[in-house]
Design a protein around this motif. Sequence first.
Motif, mmCIF file in Angstrom:
data_model
loop_
_atom_site.group_PDB
_atom_site.id
_atom_site.type_symbol
_atom_site.label_atom_id
_atom_site.label_comp_id
_atom_site.label_asym_id
_atom_site.label_seq_id
_atom_site.Cartn_x
_atom_site.Cartn_y
_atom_site.Cartn_z
ATOM 1 N N SER A 130 -1.854 8.742 -11.720
ATOM 2 C CA SER A 130 -2.792 8.958 -10.621
ATOM 3 C C SER A 130 -3.157 7.614 -10.035
ATOM 4 O O SER A 130 -3.343 6.640 -10.761
ATOM 5 N N LEU A 131 -3.242 7.589 -8.737
ATOM 6 C CA LEU A 131 -3.524 6.349 -8.027
ATOM 7 C C LEU A 131 -4.791 6.498 -7.194
ATOM 8 O O LEU A 131 -5.018 7.545 -6.591
ATOM 9 N N PRO A 132 -5.629 5.456 -7.141
ATOM 10 C CA PRO A 132 -6.778 5.499 -6.235
ATOM 11 C C PRO A 132 -6.310 5.573 -4.788
ATOM 12 O O PRO A 132 -5.202 5.143 -4.451
ATOM 13 N N GLU A 180 -12.723 -0.076 -7.354
ATOM 14 C CA GLU A 180 -14.147 0.148 -7.080
ATOM 15 C C GLU A 180 -14.934 -1.157 -7.109
ATOM 16 O O GLU A 180 -15.956 -1.292 -6.415
ATOM 17 N N ALA A 181 -14.474 -2.136 -7.924
ATOM 18 C CA ALA A 181 -15.179 -3.419 -8.038
ATOM 19 C C ALA A 181 -14.728 -4.430 -6.992
ATOM 20 O O ALA A 181 -15.191 -5.575 -7.005
ATOM 21 N N GLY A 182 -13.820 -4.045 -6.091
ATOM 22 C CA GLY A 182 -13.475 -4.916 -4.973
ATOM 23 C C GLY A 182 -12.141 -5.617 -5.060
ATOM 24 O O GLY A 182 -11.828 -6.458 -4.205
ATOM 25 N N LEU A 183 -11.308 -5.306 -6.056
ATOM 26 C CA LEU A 183 -9.988 -5.927 -6.133
ATOM 27 C C LEU A 183 -9.078 -5.263 -5.108
ATOM 28 O O LEU A 183 -8.865 -4.059 -5.135
ATOM 29 N N THR A 184 -8.529 -6.060 -4.206
ATOM 30 C CA THR A 184 -7.671 -5.519 -3.150
ATOM 31 C C THR A 184 -6.220 -5.954 -3.288
ATOM 32 O O THR A 184 -5.312 -5.255 -2.857
ATOM 33 N N ARG A 185 -6.003 -7.119 -3.894
ATOM 34 C CA ARG A 185 -4.629 -7.645 -4.004
ATOM 35 C C ARG A 185 -4.018 -7.163 -5.325
ATOM 36 O O ARG A 185 -3.836 -7.917 -6.268
ATOM 37 N N VAL A 186 -3.676 -5.887 -5.370
ATOM 38 C CA VAL A 186 -3.102 -5.304 -6.578
ATOM 39 C C VAL A 186 -1.889 -4.463 -6.199
ATOM 40 O O VAL A 186 -1.913 -3.725 -5.216
ATOM 41 N N ALA A 187 -0.808 -4.626 -6.970
ATOM 42 C CA ALA A 187 0.414 -3.856 -6.763
ATOM 43 C C ALA A 187 0.744 -3.127 -8.059
ATOM 44 O O ALA A 187 0.672 -3.704 -9.143
ATOM 45 N N VAL A 188 1.112 -1.862 -7.941
ATOM 46 C CA VAL A 188 1.428 -1.036 -9.100
ATOM 47 C C VAL A 188 2.938 -0.869 -9.198
ATOM 48 O O VAL A 188 3.593 -0.458 -8.230
ATOM 49 N N LEU A 194 -7.245 0.596 -13.237
ATOM 50 C CA LEU A 194 -6.987 0.371 -11.815
ATOM 51 C C LEU A 194 -8.108 0.927 -10.951
ATOM 52 O O LEU A 194 -8.565 0.278 -10.002
ATOM 53 N N ARG A 195 -8.567 2.112 -11.273
ATOM 54 C CA ARG A 195 -9.655 2.711 -10.477
ATOM 55 C C ARG A 195 -10.926 1.873 -10.567
ATOM 56 O O ARG A 195 -11.627 1.681 -9.556
ATOM 57 N N ARG A 196 -11.226 1.343 -11.744
ATOM 58 C CA ARG A 196 -12.409 0.495 -11.884
ATOM 59 C C ARG A 196 -12.246 -0.793 -11.081
ATOM 60 O O ARG A 196 -13.199 -1.280 -10.467
ATOM 61 N N GLY A 247 -5.479 4.672 -1.227
ATOM 62 C CA GLY A 247 -5.135 3.407 -0.601
ATOM 63 C C GLY A 247 -4.262 2.512 -1.440
ATOM 64 O O GLY A 247 -3.854 1.439 -0.977
ATOM 65 N N VAL A 248 -3.935 2.898 -2.673
ATOM 66 C CA VAL A 248 -3.087 2.099 -3.549
ATOM 67 C C VAL A 248 -1.771 2.838 -3.728
ATOM 68 O O VAL A 248 -1.744 4.006 -4.106
ATOM 69 N N ALA A 249 -0.654 2.144 -3.459
ATOM 70 C CA ALA A 249 0.670 2.728 -3.611
ATOM 71 C C ALA A 249 1.342 2.160 -4.846
ATOM 72 O O ALA A 249 0.909 1.150 -5.415
ATOM 73 N N ALA A 250 2.392 2.816 -5.277
ATOM 74 C CA ALA A 250 3.166 2.348 -6.422
ATOM 75 C C ALA A 250 4.637 2.317 -6.045
ATOM 76 O O ALA A 250 5.089 3.042 -5.151
#
Length: 262
Positions: A46-48, A31-39, A26-28, A50-53
């Motif tokens: 551990s979460l980067p 960093e590579a620009g993926l924004t549409r991700v849900a956990v 997820l962190r990679r 700006g990313v919620a779960a």
Amino acid sequence: MITPRPLPDIGSVWLLGCGNMGGALLRRWVEAGLTRVAVIDPAPRSLPEGVAADATPPEGVPDVLVVAVKPQMLAEAAAPLIARLGPDTLIVSIVAGVSSATLSAMFGGRQVVRTMPNTPASAGQGVTALFGPRADGTADALFSAAGTTVWLDDEAQFDAVTAVSGSGPAYVFAMIEALAAAGVAAGLPQALADELALRTVAGAGHLAALGEASPAALRESVTSPNGTTAAGLAVLQPALGPLVTATVAAAARRSRELGEAV
């Protein structure tokens, strides 16, 4: 050769499970620009930023579902999601030991890409083996962000892949520990032994990764006849080959057992 798609172009991604491996990937991705991700995980490691779960899936339908839970948790974790997926949702699994056929049946016949990454992915230095449909580059995009990808022609190779590259970093870390302990036994202070062992393994790995010579040729280049290295290898080599073979066999056997238990 497959060209990975840019990560932002693969659509929405749901990550089921955010433990050590899921979190590293997820962190990679972020960093590579993926924004549409849900956990989806009630207790993420551990979460980067700006990313919620959440324990439950979000609204909408994912383009990709990445399954990153332990095999024994798979059925329970997957059950609430099946009705929420679209007919074209791609299932990408990093679950050890569980076959593509089992995963596809569990997820209503959807396409599955089965993978085995390893922990150096957290530093962008991982290697991921993949098996399944590969034409659009989606899976390559996800795992190229974390290092190198290799595609398998035979899914039966996964147990061996798991035992070699999936578990392999732990073998290397154990070697660093053992080399440092041997240095202490030979008279070095602990801190110095730790530093020498770590830097030696890291440097040797980097040299081998350059690909300018095979590991065998590199070993021979360090080994002068009747020298110190030759004396050490005379003890190490007869034991090392059988020991590593038995180690990989045990890990591969456990991978098969985990898959059979699902």
